[in-house]
Design an enzyme around this catalytic site. Sequence first.
Site, PDB file in Angstrom:
ATOM      1  N   SER A 106     -99.569 -18.098  27.109  1.00  0.00           N
ATOM      2  CA  SER A 106     -99.295 -18.720  28.401  1.00  0.00           C
ATOM      3  C   SER A 106     -99.839 -20.122  28.584  1.00  0.00           C
ATOM      4  O   SER A 106     -99.578 -20.736  29.620  1.00  0.00           O
ATOM      5  CB  SER A 106     -99.805 -17.844  29.529  1.00  0.00           C
ATOM      6  OG  SER A 106     -98.937 -16.756  29.646  1.00  0.00           O
ATOM      7  N   TYR A 203     -99.483 -13.060  39.419  1.00  0.00           N
ATOM      8  CA  TYR A 203     -99.133 -13.653  38.125  1.00  0.00           C
ATOM      9  C   TYR A 203     -97.897 -12.972  37.534  1.00  0.00           C
ATOM     10  O   TYR A 203     -97.853 -11.745  37.432  1.00  0.00           O
ATOM     11  CB  TYR A 203    -100.308 -13.485  37.170  1.00  0.00           C
ATOM     12  CG  TYR A 203    -100.175 -14.261  35.879  1.00  0.00           C
ATOM     13  CD1 TYR A 203    -100.672 -15.549  35.768  1.00  0.00           C
ATOM     14  CD2 TYR A 203     -99.561 -13.703  34.767  1.00  0.00           C
ATOM     15  CE1 TYR A 203    -100.562 -16.262  34.589  1.00  0.00           C
ATOM     16  CE2 TYR A 203     -99.442 -14.403  33.577  1.00  0.00           C
ATOM     17  CZ  TYR A 203     -99.953 -15.686  33.498  1.00  0.00           C
ATOM     18  OH  TYR A 203     -99.829 -16.392  32.323  1.00  0.00           O
ATOM     19  N   ASN A 205     -94.718 -13.597  34.430  1.00  0.00           N
ATOM     20  CA  ASN A 205     -93.982 -14.397  33.445  1.00  0.00           C
ATOM     21  C   ASN A 205     -92.599 -14.790  33.949  1.00  0.00           C
ATOM     22  O   ASN A 205     -92.054 -15.814  33.533  1.00  0.00           O
ATOM     23  CB  ASN A 205     -93.873 -13.615  32.139  1.00  0.00           C
ATOM     24  CG  ASN A 205     -95.208 -13.553  31.411  1.00  0.00           C
ATOM     25  OD1 ASN A 205     -95.733 -14.581  31.017  1.00  0.00           O
ATOM     26  ND2 ASN A 205     -95.766 -12.370  31.270  1.00  0.00           N
ATOM     27  N   ARG A 331    -104.908 -23.375  35.496  1.00  0.00           N
ATOM     28  CA  ARG A 331    -106.056 -22.655  36.064  1.00  0.00           C
ATOM     29  C   ARG A 331    -107.204 -23.624  36.293  1.00  0.00           C
ATOM     30  O   ARG A 331    -107.303 -24.661  35.616  1.00  0.00           O
ATOM     31  CB  ARG A 331    -106.559 -21.592  35.082  1.00  0.00           C
ATOM     32  CG  ARG A 331    -105.571 -20.482  34.816  1.00  0.00           C
ATOM     33  CD  ARG A 331    -106.257 -19.325  34.070  1.00  0.00           C
ATOM     34  NE  ARG A 331    -105.307 -18.317  33.654  1.00  0.00           N
ATOM     35  CZ  ARG A 331    -104.739 -17.429  34.452  1.00  0.00           C
ATOM     36  NH1 ARG A 331    -105.006 -17.428  35.752  1.00  0.00           N
ATOM     37  NH2 ARG A 331    -103.885 -16.537  33.984  1.00  0.00           N
ATOM     38  N   THR A 345    -105.164 -20.006  29.982  1.00  0.00           N
ATOM     39  CA  THR A 345    -105.469 -18.963  29.009  1.00  0.00           C
ATOM     40  C   THR A 345    -104.145 -18.481  28.441  1.00  0.00           C
ATOM     41  O   THR A 345    -103.094 -18.692  29.056  1.00  0.00           O
ATOM     42  CB  THR A 345    -106.161 -17.786  29.721  1.00  0.00           C
ATOM     43  OG1 THR A 345    -105.405 -17.477  30.902  1.00  0.00           O
ATOM     44  CG2 THR A 345    -107.576 -18.147  30.128  1.00  0.00           C
ATOM     45  N   GLY A 346    -104.203 -17.831  27.303  1.00  0.00           N
ATOM     46  CA  GLY A 346    -102.969 -17.295  26.733  1.00  0.00           C
ATOM     47  C   GLY A 346    -103.213 -15.966  26.041  1.00  0.00           C
ATOM     48  O   GLY A 346    -104.254 -15.775  25.403  1.00  0.00           O
TER      49      GLY A 346
END
Length: 424
Positions: A106, A203, A205, A331, A345-346
């Site tokens: 992400s 959140y 996708n 973020r 972050t991912g």
Amino acid sequence: MPLSSHRRLAVSATLIAALAAGVVPATSAFAAPGAPVTPTAAETPAVPAPDMDGVVAALNSAMANGAPGAMARFVGPDGVRSRTVGVQDRVSGAPMDIHSRFRIGSVSKTFSTVVLLQLVEEGKLQLDTSVNTYLPGLLPDDRITVRHLLSHRSGLADYTNAMFEHTVPGFEAVRNRVFSYQELVDLSLSEPRTTQPGVSYQYSNANFVVVGMLIEKLTGRPVADAYERRIFKPLKLGRTSYVHPETRIKGAHVRGYLHPDEEGGALVDSTEQTVSWAQSAGAVISSPADLNTFTSALMRGRLLSPAMMEAMTTVTPTDATNTRFYGLGLRRYNLSCGTQVYGHTGTVQGFYTYTFSTRDGRRSVSAMANTSNHGAANTALGGTLEAAFCGKKPAPAASSRAAASPTARDLTSLPAERDLPERH
Ligand code: REY
């Protein structure tokens, strides 16, 4: 929104001379408007040296929690410091290499946001206009705006929760699939919406799949072209690519290892996959150095106008700790030393990533571990941020130790954003 530090610190040569001569009070407001001037040593607040032992401890902790390897790269006023632990390939035993590429999940959302905000600057769309204005009939609610997508306030359900409810079978079912954006939107719309438009942060996708659709509609070209032309090329990100639906990572790369849901089960090599389930929400490939360059350049205003930076860095809390926030595809974490860092972050099968920079772009960290579906490893990896940005913690006095309520270090054990219990 915070003023960029270089502006807050801007000081003219005349002023330096005046200060030296003692004719201007040190607190006076100064600097010609808009003149970017280098801060003096006297004006620069003390920046803690990165605690690289602490960074290594966080990487080792990620390994102790199931990652075959991990690495972090810090860039600051004193240069670059990199650390690697463990292996990037469990079969060959090749050690983790700081130059290797990996899937950034992400963090791709920040790339997609930059492209979309550039299109806003160019007058091709507006943040507070209905998505359906640009993609007629796509969404079941005309109240959903572009800003709602970018801030995860649309209420569009995250179809990946159902898709990956059973981690390994879910992954194997899609690893070679090629989805159209429309198919992913349809998956989201087959579930109830999670919030009224604009009401709360949820959140998903699906939001950034629609962002990809907007980019393609407004540019008339695949998102890959937009990333390439607007970000990868100008910033010379030679190890960054978007190759959907190609399944391989080209060049030297890290192999990713997915933890099954069963504790103690064998790791699944998840390196090759289309990432079609995420696309503009998560399919970019990059390297530690490229991610440092990207986040720093973004924060230094090299990609977006001040107005768009203001929109992107205007944040609201994402949890009750009041240390974690979301802006537009970005973020913000408030660290224990008071430093605020921006990034993303991912999580994509086999890979956890963090990439964050201070608001002035002068310090940045990118960190990765080659595993996923193992929250403790992700949380441990997040400890690199505290160590790198806040530096060494003073040893607590013996008397205060017993009374210790959550201290600096304890913040590192907050769960990572994509690491909340309902997700894993
Ligand atoms: C999808 C599941 C995570 C990952 C996701 N990633 O939404 C986006 C992000 C791109 O925010 C998978 N978890 C894992 C499961 C849980 O399968 N059952 O941890 O690899 O980065």
